[in-house]
Design a protein around this motif. Sequence first.
Motif, PDB file in Angstrom:
ATOM      1  N   PRO A  39     -39.658 -29.052  44.374  1.00 20.27           N
ATOM      2  CA  PRO A  39     -39.120 -28.244  43.268  1.00 20.27           C
ATOM      3  C   PRO A  39     -39.666 -28.693  41.913  1.00 20.27           C
ATOM      4  N   SER A  40     -39.907 -27.716  41.055  1.00 17.72           N
ATOM      5  CA  SER A  40     -40.345 -28.023  39.687  1.00 17.72           C
ATOM      6  C   SER A  40     -39.917 -26.874  38.784  1.00 17.72           C
ATOM      7  N   ASN A  86     -44.701 -19.121  46.792  1.00 19.05           N
ATOM      8  CA  ASN A  86     -44.156 -20.077  45.821  1.00 19.05           C
ATOM      9  C   ASN A  86     -42.794 -20.606  46.250  1.00 19.05           C
ATOM     10  N   LYS A  87     -42.063 -19.813  47.011  1.00 12.98           N
ATOM     11  CA  LYS A  87     -40.776 -20.254  47.538  1.00 12.98           C
ATOM     12  C   LYS A  87     -40.978 -21.430  48.491  1.00 12.98           C
ATOM     13  N   VAL A 108     -32.627 -21.427  42.338  1.00 10.93           N
ATOM     14  CA  VAL A 108     -33.587 -20.736  41.464  1.00 10.93           C
ATOM     15  C   VAL A 108     -32.865 -19.717  40.596  1.00 10.93           C
ATOM     16  N   LEU A 110     -42.461 -23.915  38.864  1.00 15.94           N
ATOM     17  CA  LEU A 110     -42.334 -23.015  40.010  1.00 15.94           C
ATOM     18  C   LEU A 110     -41.065 -22.180  39.906  1.00 15.94           C
ATOM     19  N   LYS A 111     -40.001 -22.800  39.387  1.00 15.53           N
ATOM     20  CA  LYS A 111     -38.729 -22.073  39.239  1.00 15.53           C
ATOM     21  C   LYS A 111     -38.907 -20.900  38.281  1.00 15.53           C
ATOM     22  N   ARG A 149     -43.497 -23.521  48.437  1.00 14.06           N
ATOM     23  CA  ARG A 149     -43.897 -24.676  47.628  1.00 14.06           C
ATOM     24  C   ARG A 149     -42.696 -25.294  46.932  1.00 14.06           C
ATOM     25  N   TYR A 150     -41.784 -24.434  46.454  1.00  8.37           N
ATOM     26  CA  TYR A 150     -40.604 -24.931  45.735  1.00  8.37           C
ATOM     27  C   TYR A 150     -39.683 -25.711  46.670  1.00  8.37           C
TER      28      TYR A 150
END
Length: 256
Positions: A224-225, A216-217, A255, A228-229, A219-220
Amino acid sequence: MTKEQFTAKLQSWLEQPKEQRDLEEGALLLLQLTNNKIMYRNITRNIASHADYIEFMIKRYLNYRLQNITHEQVQSMLSKVDLIATEHNLQSTAQQSGEKSPSSEWKSGKRADHDTLPSEIQALYVENASIMKRMRELHLKLRTLSGAEATCPDSDRYPFLKEIITLDKQYHNNWKLYDSYSVSAEADTDSSSAESAIIDDPRQQQKNIQRQINLNKGRYKKKPSEGLKEKLISLYSQLASPTDTLTEELKSLGVL
């Protein structure tokens, strides 16, 4: 400024009430401690929001300086790092003719069925590239530190040595998990039983959380969203002992 004077300056900054601290000075002290210009730029973009992080990092490095680290301990760590550096060729910046580059050796370890593996297993391969990059950066800093100051205190070398040793262990564990993963065995295993086994093993549970964070890191970083954060924060809170490297990276991404 001597080591003792600089240590006293760090103590003096921390002893000030939080509301009276000069955050710009704190950021500069952290830059002197780490020589990490990227981190410094990220912090100073919105310095007020990084006040707790600056305090945390300065405390961390001050503790290293104040610890009663024996010369024998550091020498033992240096011997381990020398072996690690030789194994991974960390000290080499240019390859001799006919030798494989570190990047090509890493790529040659990619499984033929990589694209069919579960995302958390693929993430181990990607993570190892980042680990190797970080290990080279740390080893370069260690060599620069030792070369620039022959009488460099053991306490100054300690954080670099400790992180290299920790990353090397993680690097080997990742390869072991990546190389030993069996698609056929996974297919033949009842999913509910497998899930139960993972949950019943705290160490495996922590590894799975770490893999999800790494996935997920990535992807972020790309997109960024808030969703996800929130997911990263939730996963991070489930780690029993998050590494300083992960904490620092998530802070730099905004984050934490």
